[in-house]
Design an enzyme around this catalytic site. Structure first.
Site, short mmCIF file in Angstrom:
data_model
loop_
_atom_site.label_atom_id
_atom_site.label_comp_id
_atom_site.label_asym_id
_atom_site.label_seq_id
_atom_site.Cartn_x
_atom_site.Cartn_y
_atom_site.Cartn_z
N GLU A 1 -0.39 -3.06 11.11
CA GLU A 1 0.78 -2.50 11.77
C GLU A 1 0.50 -2.10 13.22
O GLU A 1 1.15 -1.21 13.77
CB GLU A 1 1.31 -1.31 10.97
CG GLU A 1 1.72 -1.69 9.55
CD GLU A 1 2.58 -0.65 8.87
OE1 GLU A 1 3.44 -0.04 9.53
OE2 GLU A 1 2.38 -0.43 7.66
N CYS B 1 -11.54 -16.23 -19.85
CA CYS B 1 -10.18 -16.51 -20.33
C CYS B 1 -10.08 -17.90 -20.94
O CYS B 1 -9.28 -18.12 -21.85
CB CYS B 1 -9.19 -16.37 -19.18
SG CYS B 1 -8.95 -14.66 -18.65
N ALA C 1 7.73 1.08 22.02
CA ALA C 1 7.88 2.47 22.45
C ALA C 1 8.43 2.48 23.87
O ALA C 1 8.32 1.49 24.61
CB ALA C 1 6.54 3.22 22.40
N GLU D 1 -4.02 -14.23 -18.68
CA GLU D 1 -4.06 -14.98 -19.93
C GLU D 1 -4.22 -14.05 -21.14
O GLU D 1 -3.60 -14.26 -22.18
CB GLU D 1 -5.22 -16.00 -19.90
CG GLU D 1 -5.10 -17.04 -18.81
CD GLU D 1 -5.82 -16.65 -17.52
OE1 GLU D 1 -6.35 -17.55 -16.85
OE2 GLU D 1 -5.83 -15.43 -17.19
#
Length: 366
Positions: A296, A86, A164, A54
């Site tokens: 991951e 804000c 893998a 904002e």
């Protein structure tokens, strides 16, 4: 809500997404100011969480903000932290109407921002594109409502789900376009997380590369015994790029001291049945401000997150190569006896990325 309300809120949501991975512990908010059917100010939460969206939009608009409508993807804050509220800034700027996508569940706000605006005579409409805004703010909402970050589990595998070969060779199963897409996904998260086995097998840096991005996500390794290579890439870069290590209470004190000396931040977490309690790990990460974590792997960590229902989004890259049963599976044992107990996700998107496929799945909601 009118068609124009929807259109301007879509713009605000797009702006807010620019801050993903950069604003934690604050939400990545977007804001547009509209006057006479024309956008006079745009803003999104800046890196580190300040200034807020904002304030950025009001600064750009200047005097043109008076009499405008503000479209904000999350309720304007009502409390004074490092900066003023804000909501008060919107009042002082002479905003006549605020269209807010959803109420902020943070107890410091939670309706108070909207109330401040209404008490000042500003028209407030809440709920425009609320579902889209909840998805955009999923990390912030998970931290506030669930005491944990939003978790994306990324798996890059062969057609038959192997990461893998039987000998451990994994680079590279997917192609360069997929790997570039992964770097972009890392950049939109606060942190990248792997297990100790992946840190030993791949010696990853877990950084964002090739995109011209300076600010790096936090790197997290889950390792009960802190058996992470002391001469690896993570150790060598710990002074320059944040590295957080989650370990058990029984980790070697000498290793704890060594890693702290290298620049890592350490989290002592509870263990269950010989493994770190990932619920406790996630609670600790959220307590330190993280809202979005990109996991991951490896396979055991992926299986543990799924078994504990801690995965919010699945991202899969699959290559047109087959490795066979002797290869390493992308997900470790889940101990399922019934198909009805298997974790399920809803398909959100499917596309080709170079010579690979990318499929994204969201947690199934009932």
């Amino acid at each position: 809500m009118s068609t124009s309300d929807t259109r301007f809120m879509q713009t605000a949501l797009a702006l807010g997404r620019r801050g993903l991975g950069l604003t934690w512990p604050n939400p990545a908010v977007g804001c547009v100011l509209v006057k006479g059917g024309r956008i006079v100010g745009r803003g999104w939460t800046q890196p580190g969480g300040r200034p807020h969206a904002e304030v950025m939009a009001l600064t750009q608009a200047g005097a043109a903000a008076k009499g405008a409508t503000a479209y904000v993807t999350l309720e304007p804050c009502s409390h004074t932290g490092k900066t003023g509220p804000c909501a008060q800034a919107l009042i002082e700027a002479g905003i006549l109407r605020v269209v807010s996508a959803l109420e902020d569940p943070d107890t410091r706000v939670s309706g108070r921002g909207h109330d401040m605006l209404r008490h000042a005579g500003i028209v407030v409409d809440v709920g425009c594109l609320q579902s889209d805004a909840r998805r955009a703010n999923a990390g912030f909402l998970a931290r506030v409502e669930l005491d944990r970050p939003f978790v994306t589990l990324k798996l890059a595998a062969s057609f038959d789900g192997r990461i893998a070969t039987g000998s451990g060779e994994s680079q590279w199963i997917t192609g360069p376009h997929a790997r570039r897409a992964v770097h972009a996904m890392r950049a939109s998260h606060d942190a990248v997380m792997v297990g100790a086995g992946t840190s030993r097998q791949d010696d990853p840096s877990l950084t964002v590369r090739g995109l011209g991005i300076d600010r790096q996500p936090v790197r997290i390794v889950i390792s009960r015994r802190l058996d992470v290579p002391l001469m690896g890439q993570l150790a060598r870069s710990a002074q320059d790029i944040p590295l957080w290590l989650c370990h058990g209470h029984d980790a070697d004190p000498a290793l704890i001291e060594t890693w702290a000396g290298l620049g890592a931040r350490l989290f002592a977490c509870d263990a269950v049945s010989g493994f770190l309690d990932l619920r406790h790990v996630m609670y600790a990460l959220a307590g330190s401000g993280l809202t979005r974590v990109f996991c991951e792997g490896g396979g055991q960590l992926a299986a543990s997150l799924l078994a504990l229902d801690l995965v919010d989004q699945l991202v899969g890259f699959n290559a047109g190569v087959t490795i066979g049963a002797e290869g390493l599976p992308a997900i470790g044992a889940l101990g399922l006896l019934s198909l009805s107990d298997a974790p399920r996700f809803d398909l959100q998107s499917l596309q080709a990325v170079g010579g690979d496929t990318l499929h994204i799945w969201q947690r199934t909601t009932t």
